[in-house]
Scaffold this motif. Sequence first.
Motif, PDB file in Angstrom:
ATOM      1  N   GLY A   5       0.917  -1.170   0.093  1.00 25.48           N
ATOM      2  CA  GLY A   5      -0.251  -0.106   0.204  1.00 25.48           C
ATOM      3  C   GLY A   5       1.164   1.198   0.311  1.00 25.48           C
ATOM      4  O   GLY A   5      -0.248   2.529   0.401  1.00 25.48           O
ATOM      5  N   GLY A   6       2.420   0.916   0.006  1.00 29.12           N
ATOM      6  CA  GLY A   6       3.428   1.772  -0.061  1.00 29.12           C
ATOM      7  C   GLY A   6       3.706   2.769  -1.875  1.00 29.12           C
ATOM      8  O   GLY A   6       3.331   2.208  -2.437  1.00 29.12           O
ATOM      9  N   LYS A   7       3.947   3.867  -1.534  1.00 32.27           N
ATOM     10  CA  LYS A   7       5.064   3.746  -2.441  1.00 32.27           C
ATOM     11  C   LYS A   7       6.817   4.135  -2.562  1.00 32.27           C
ATOM     12  O   LYS A   7       6.832   4.545  -1.446  1.00 32.27           O
ATOM     13  N   PRO A   8       7.089   4.499  -3.523  1.00 32.55           N
ATOM     14  CA  PRO A   8       8.859   4.176  -3.183  1.00 32.55           C
ATOM     15  C   PRO A   8       9.226   5.255  -3.065  1.00 32.55           C
ATOM     16  O   PRO A   8       8.353   6.860  -4.211  1.00 32.55           O
ATOM     17  N   ALA A   9       9.701   6.259  -1.738  1.00 29.19           N
ATOM     18  CA  ALA A   9       9.750   7.709  -1.808  1.00 29.19           C
ATOM     19  C   ALA A   9      10.874   8.629  -3.140  1.00 29.19           C
ATOM     20  O   ALA A   9      10.505   9.396  -3.048  1.00 29.19           O
ATOM     21  N   PHE A  10      11.808   7.228  -3.161  1.00 28.03           N
ATOM     22  CA  PHE A  10      12.622   7.851  -3.929  1.00 28.03           C
ATOM     23  C   PHE A  10      12.460   8.328  -5.602  1.00 28.03           C
ATOM     24  O   PHE A  10      12.955   9.118  -6.300  1.00 28.03           O
ATOM     25  N   LYS A  11      11.903   7.367  -5.766  1.00 25.53           N
ATOM     26  CA  LYS A  11      11.006   7.776  -7.589  1.00 25.53           C
ATOM     27  C   LYS A  11      10.948   8.791  -7.806  1.00 25.53           C
ATOM     28  O   LYS A  11      10.184   9.867  -7.426  1.00 25.53           O
ATOM     29  N   ASN A  12      11.753   9.074  -8.396  1.00 32.01           N
ATOM     30  CA  ASN A  12      10.826  10.669  -9.350  1.00 32.01           C
ATOM     31  C   ASN A  12      11.085  11.575  -8.379  1.00 32.01           C
ATOM     32  O   ASN A  12      11.268  12.876  -8.346  1.00 32.01           O
ATOM     33  N   TYR A  13      12.583  11.722  -7.113  1.00 35.00           N
ATOM     34  CA  TYR A  13      12.773  12.803  -6.511  1.00 35.00           C
ATOM     35  C   TYR A  13      13.326  13.119  -7.045  1.00 35.00           C
ATOM     36  O   TYR A  13      14.032  12.935  -8.111  1.00 35.00           O
ATOM     37  N   PRO A  14      13.250  14.763  -6.734  1.00 33.56           N
ATOM     38  CA  PRO A  14      13.907  16.087  -8.129  1.00 33.56           C
ATOM     39  C   PRO A  14      15.631  16.020  -7.822  1.00 33.56           C
ATOM     40  O   PRO A  14      15.740  15.721  -6.339  1.00 33.56           O
ATOM     41  N   GLY A  15      16.131  15.807  -8.496  1.00 36.92           N
ATOM     42  CA  GLY A  15      17.455  16.384  -8.375  1.00 36.92           C
ATOM     43  C   GLY A  15      18.232  16.465 -10.109  1.00 36.92           C
ATOM     44  O   GLY A  15      17.332  17.237 -10.259  1.00 36.92           O
ATOM     45  N   PRO A  16      19.612  15.661 -10.193  1.00 41.96           N
ATOM     46  CA  PRO A  16      19.978  17.101 -11.520  1.00 41.96           C
ATOM     47  C   PRO A  16      18.555  16.784 -12.846  1.00 41.96           C
ATOM     48  O   PRO A  16      19.313  17.017 -13.864  1.00 41.96           O
ATOM     49  N   TYR A  17      18.481  15.124 -12.272  1.00 41.34           N
ATOM     50  CA  TYR A  17      16.697  14.612 -13.529  1.00 41.34           C
ATOM     51  C   TYR A  17      16.411  13.987 -12.532  1.00 41.34           C
ATOM     52  O   TYR A  17      17.064  13.408 -11.471  1.00 41.34           O
ATOM     53  N   PRO A  18      15.046  13.754 -12.396  1.00 39.80           N
ATOM     54  CA  PRO A  18      14.523  12.915 -11.137  1.00 39.80           C
ATOM     55  C   PRO A  18      14.859  10.930 -11.035  1.00 39.80           C
ATOM     56  O   PRO A  18      15.467  11.004 -12.275  1.00 39.80           O
ATOM     57  N   TYR A  19      15.033  11.147 -10.329  1.00 39.61           N
ATOM     58  CA  TYR A  19      15.745   9.828  -9.723  1.00 39.61           C
ATOM     59  C   TYR A  19      15.081   9.081  -9.846  1.00 39.61           C
ATOM     60  O   TYR A  19      13.293   8.416  -9.876  1.00 39.61           O
ATOM     61  N   PRO A  20      15.672   8.026 -10.861  1.00 42.15           N
ATOM     62  CA  PRO A  20      14.671   6.836 -11.753  1.00 42.15           C
ATOM     63  C   PRO A  20      14.318   5.490 -11.058  1.00 42.15           C
ATOM     64  O   PRO A  20      13.584   4.558 -11.248  1.00 42.15           O
ATOM     65  N   ALA A  21      14.816   5.195  -9.216  1.00 39.71           N
ATOM     66  CA  ALA A  21      14.645   3.642  -8.947  1.00 39.71           C
ATOM     67  C   ALA A  21      14.543   3.507  -7.882  1.00 39.71           C
ATOM     68  O   ALA A  21      14.131   4.839  -6.855  1.00 39.71           O
ATOM     69  N   THR A  22      13.878   2.991  -7.337  1.00 36.78           N
ATOM     70  CA  THR A  22      13.025   2.177  -5.863  1.00 36.78           C
ATOM     71  C   THR A  22      14.095   2.869  -4.930  1.00 36.78           C
ATOM     72  O   THR A  22      13.883   3.029  -4.145  1.00 36.78           O
ATOM     73  N   LEU A  23      14.622   2.065  -4.753  1.00 34.71           N
ATOM     74  CA  LEU A  23      16.053   1.916  -3.877  1.00 34.71           C
ATOM     75  C   LEU A  23      17.752   2.281  -4.738  1.00 34.71           C
ATOM     76  O   LEU A  23      17.357   3.207  -5.884  1.00 34.71           O
ATOM     77  N   THR A  24      18.564   3.563  -3.575  1.00 36.87           N
ATOM     78  CA  THR A  24      19.516   3.582  -4.673  1.00 36.87           C
ATOM     79  C   THR A  24      20.269   2.178  -3.625  1.00 36.87           C
ATOM     80  O   THR A  24      20.791   1.989  -2.516  1.00 36.87           O
ATOM     81  N   ILE A  25      21.294   1.531  -4.586  1.00 34.82           N
ATOM     82  CA  ILE A  25      22.438   0.497  -4.238  1.00 34.82           C
ATOM     83  C   ILE A  25      23.377   0.778  -4.568  1.00 34.82           C
ATOM     84  O   ILE A  25      24.236   1.416  -5.731  1.00 34.82           O
ATOM     85  N   SER A  26      24.975   1.364  -3.384  1.00 32.95           N
ATOM     86  CA  SER A  26      25.927   1.790  -4.013  1.00 32.95           C
ATOM     87  C   SER A  26      26.864   0.762  -3.834  1.00 32.95           C
ATOM     88  O   SER A  26      26.785  -0.160  -2.480  1.00 32.95           O
ATOM     89  N   ILE A  27      28.206   0.275  -4.871  1.00 30.43           N
ATOM     90  CA  ILE A  27      28.908  -0.626  -4.179  1.00 30.43           C
ATOM     91  C   ILE A  27      30.124  -0.004  -3.953  1.00 30.43           C
ATOM     92  O   ILE A  27      31.027   0.631  -4.577  1.00 30.43           O
ATOM     93  N   ASN A  28      31.138  -0.508  -3.561  1.00 29.51           N
ATOM     94  CA  ASN A  28      32.625  -0.502  -3.187  1.00 29.51           C
ATOM     95  C   ASN A  28      32.317   1.250  -2.140  1.00 29.51           C
ATOM     96  O   ASN A  28      32.103   2.005  -1.378  1.00 29.51           O
ATOM     97  N   GLU A  29      33.424   1.697  -3.158  1.00 27.66           N
ATOM     98  CA  GLU A  29      33.366   3.192  -2.876  1.00 27.66           C
ATOM     99  C   GLU A  29      32.287   3.932  -2.906  1.00 27.66           C
ATOM    100  O   GLU A  29      32.642   5.391  -3.147  1.00 27.66           O
ATOM    101  N   GLU A  30      30.742   3.420  -4.094  1.00 22.19           N
ATOM    102  CA  GLU A  30      30.069   4.363  -4.137  1.00 22.19           C
ATOM    103  C   GLU A  30      29.729   4.320  -2.679  1.00 22.19           C
ATOM    104  O   GLU A  30      29.021   3.481  -1.679  1.00 22.19           O
ATOM    105  N   LEU A  31      29.722   5.989  -2.072  1.00 22.15           N
ATOM    106  CA  LEU A  31      28.338   5.921  -0.697  1.00 22.15           C
ATOM    107  C   LEU A  31      27.465   5.778  -0.437  1.00 22.15           C
ATOM    108  O   LEU A  31      27.255   5.624   0.269  1.00 22.15           O
ATOM    109  N   VAL A  32      26.948   7.091  -1.227  1.00 22.45           N
ATOM    110  CA  VAL A  32      25.062   6.969  -1.226  1.00 22.45           C
ATOM    111  C   VAL A  32      24.528   6.944  -2.801  1.00 22.45           C
ATOM    112  O   VAL A  32      25.874   7.513  -3.637  1.00 22.45           O
ATOM    113  N   HIS A  33      23.617   6.376  -3.336  1.00 21.86           N
ATOM    114  CA  HIS A  33      22.975   7.250  -4.722  1.00 21.86           C
ATOM    115  C   HIS A  33      23.416   6.210  -5.531  1.00 21.86           C
ATOM    116  O   HIS A  33      22.928   7.329  -6.506  1.00 21.86           O
TER     117      HIS A  33
END
Length: 255
Positions: free
Chosen positions: A56-84
């Motif tokens: 019954g929820g909605k992804p909060a990140f999807k279309n979040y405003p930024g350089p362009y609308p955030y395109p996904a539900t999760l952010t997945i950051s690997i190794n040297e990737e810190l966030v986003h």
Amino acid sequence: MSDRPIVIKNPPEIETMREAGRVNALVLKTVREMVSPGITTQELDAVAEELIRKNGGKPAFKNYPGPYPYPATLTISINEELVHGIPGKRELKEGDLVSVDCGTVLDGFVADSAFSMGVGEISTQAQQLLEVTEKALYLGIDKMRPGNRVGDVSAAIQQFVEGYNFHVPREYTGHGVGRNMHEGPLVPNFGVSGRGIPLRPGITVALEPMVMVGTHRTRVLDDQWTVISADRSLTAHFEHSVAVTEDEPIILTAQ
Ligand code: MG
Ligand code: MG
């Protein structure tokens, strides 16, 4: 972000945020169980979105405003990737350190939380980084009490992390959370005890230690979202949405 208002929540609103937090926790638990060598980050993302909507929820990140609308539900950051980090065709592999962040909107309120974990066997340093970052989160949460100030939370995190010669970024911080994903107050992962606004019951914050092995500096990749450590050293990130109350803080995004 710094001048966004602080919105005090009443107990029924905190209970609604707790419901959003339970869904977010379920999503992260489900993703955690799927993390393994060979799975792509977009497969994890698809499962997360479906589970949020099924509850019954909605992804909060999807279309979040930024350089362009955030395109996904999760952010997945690997190794040297810190966030986003943006989910895509990349496969996780043995030895990676993966950070997964999720936001759920339910009944008008946002829950925001994140965890990091190793994929299969990871290095001793990566293991220590995970433990230090998660412990820093809980030390910070324990400071979220009336009578303390934001600086007490920030200083507890910074001092603990830097005690291991790890580093916290300056540009990315914890934040108030509620009807909006980003409200006041900002809660940096660095600061001075006794400074900043006083905490009081009804303040709700997404507290999120981000930790880098080699530097406090960050940079953003060409995709304009993914934040990495400037020296490409390993990173980790843990986050809970937390409510300040008259007594114990409530972890809204606990299972
Ligand atoms: Mg988050
Ligand atoms: Mg957050």
